[in-house]
Design a protein around this motif. Structure first.
Motif, mmCIF file in Angstrom:
data_model
loop_
_atom_site.group_PDB
_atom_site.id
_atom_site.type_symbol
_atom_site.label_atom_id
_atom_site.label_comp_id
_atom_site.label_asym_id
_atom_site.label_seq_id
_atom_site.Cartn_x
_atom_site.Cartn_y
_atom_site.Cartn_z
ATOM 1 N N LYS A 53 -6.293 -37.490 -1.351
ATOM 2 C CA LYS A 53 -7.021 -38.594 -1.773
ATOM 3 C C LYS A 53 -8.340 -38.833 -0.933
ATOM 4 N N LYS A 54 -8.182 -38.792 0.386
ATOM 5 C CA LYS A 54 -9.354 -38.827 1.017
ATOM 6 C C LYS A 54 -10.599 -37.730 0.970
ATOM 7 N N ASN A 57 -12.175 -38.618 -2.351
ATOM 8 C CA ASN A 57 -12.963 -40.111 -1.848
ATOM 9 C C ASN A 57 -14.447 -39.515 -1.230
ATOM 10 N N ASN A 58 -14.500 -38.387 -0.614
ATOM 11 C CA ASN A 58 -15.568 -37.940 0.208
ATOM 12 C C ASN A 58 -16.379 -37.175 -0.596
ATOM 13 N N LEU A 85 -7.867 -39.214 -10.291
ATOM 14 C CA LEU A 85 -8.913 -39.563 -9.172
ATOM 15 C C LEU A 85 -10.067 -38.532 -9.576
ATOM 16 N N LYS A 89 -13.997 -39.244 -11.113
ATOM 17 C CA LYS A 89 -15.115 -38.983 -10.632
ATOM 18 C C LYS A 89 -15.812 -37.575 -11.013
#
Length: 272
Positions: A53-54, A57-58, A85, A89
């Motif tokens: 997840k991290k 997000n990056n 996710l 994106k």
């Protein structure tokens, strides 16, 4: 000594900042970074889920992410959350290969992801280990199913990652020449398909030449190498290309590094 050498040459680091820094070098060279979190400790599947997840997000859709289902202990709720996710994106997600013991679980979950997430765009990319005797039929069936359902599709072709673990299962080609023939047949199947951007993840120059001759320039193929391997050859290629960039906790990298050592010993032994 060899594992220490591999750690510094073939791994971007042990955290997101290090892998993103390495990835930017390749983005500047118009090479797609495929980020591969290589923790294989499925006892920490919740920590692995948080790390994925991290990571998502990056990054943005200039990147591709590789997901190993066993790192999430095949937990479908977590797997679907990661897929959602990425889809939001517009980040493509490669589902990386598993060993023979987990192959049926891999196929069941990955095929369901193809059906669910590739309806309106290419979101999920499936991996085919071409040293498996059943791989070309599996590829053919998946192409046929995607066509029938008007789904998007892309394959990632590898020779195979679990030779020393699975060689006695009778499911693998024992002769390297048979694997090479099967791999190149996979390239032909992908070329003949209605789909583009199949990933040729190989350091075999004959396979790379075949893919480039057939269809790199018309977006049929993306040529991919592992970080630190076959780099001099890849630098000469100006077509669509990508690089697998692994990162993760150093103490959890041993299974991954050992597979790379076994698969690519002819390259590693010369440290070139």
């Amino acid at each position: 000594i060899i594992l220490k050498y591999m750690l510094y040459r073939f791994v971007a680091g042990n955290n997101i900042n290090k892998v993103l820094s390495k990835s930017k070098i390749f983005l500047n060279k118009k090479t797609i970074p495929i980020i591969n979190y290589i923790s294989e400790n499925n006892n920490n599947n919740n920590n692995n889920f948080i790390e994925y997840k991290k990571l998502i997000n990056n990054v943005n859709n200039n990147y591709i992410i590789a997901l190993k289902l066993s790192s999430l202990n095949f937990q479908q709720t977590d797997i679907n959350k990661i897929c959602n996710l990425c889809q939001k994106k517009n980040i493509k997600l490669i589902i990386d290969a598993e060993n023979d013991k987990n192959i049926e679980e891999y196929r069941k979950i990955t095929n369901s992801l193809l059906m669910k997430y590739n309806k309106n765009d290419l979101n999920i990319i499936k991996t085919y280990q071409m040293y498996r005797k059943d791989s070309i039929l599996e590829l053919y069936d998946d192409l046929k199913t995607s066509n029938h359902n008007n789904n998007f599709f892309s394959a990632k072709l590898v020779r195979g990652a679990y030779w020393y673990e699975d060689r006695n299962t009778s499911n693998l080609y024992i002769n390297k020449e048979e694997t090479d023939i099967n791999y190149n047949l996979g390239i032909l199947k992908c070329f003949e398909s209605n789909y583009n951007n199949h990933i040729i993840a190989s350091h075999n120059h004959n396979s790379i030449k075949l893919a480039r001759k057939l269809g790199v320039k018309n977006n049929k193929f993306i040529i991919a190498n592992l970080l630190g391997m076959n780099e001099k050859y890849m630098e000469k290629i100006n077509d669509n290309k990508a690089v697998y960039i692994p990162y993760g906790p150093y103490f959890e990298m041993i299974p991954y590094l050992l597979r790379r050592l076994y698969e690519n010993y002819d390259q590693i032994k010369y440290f070139n």
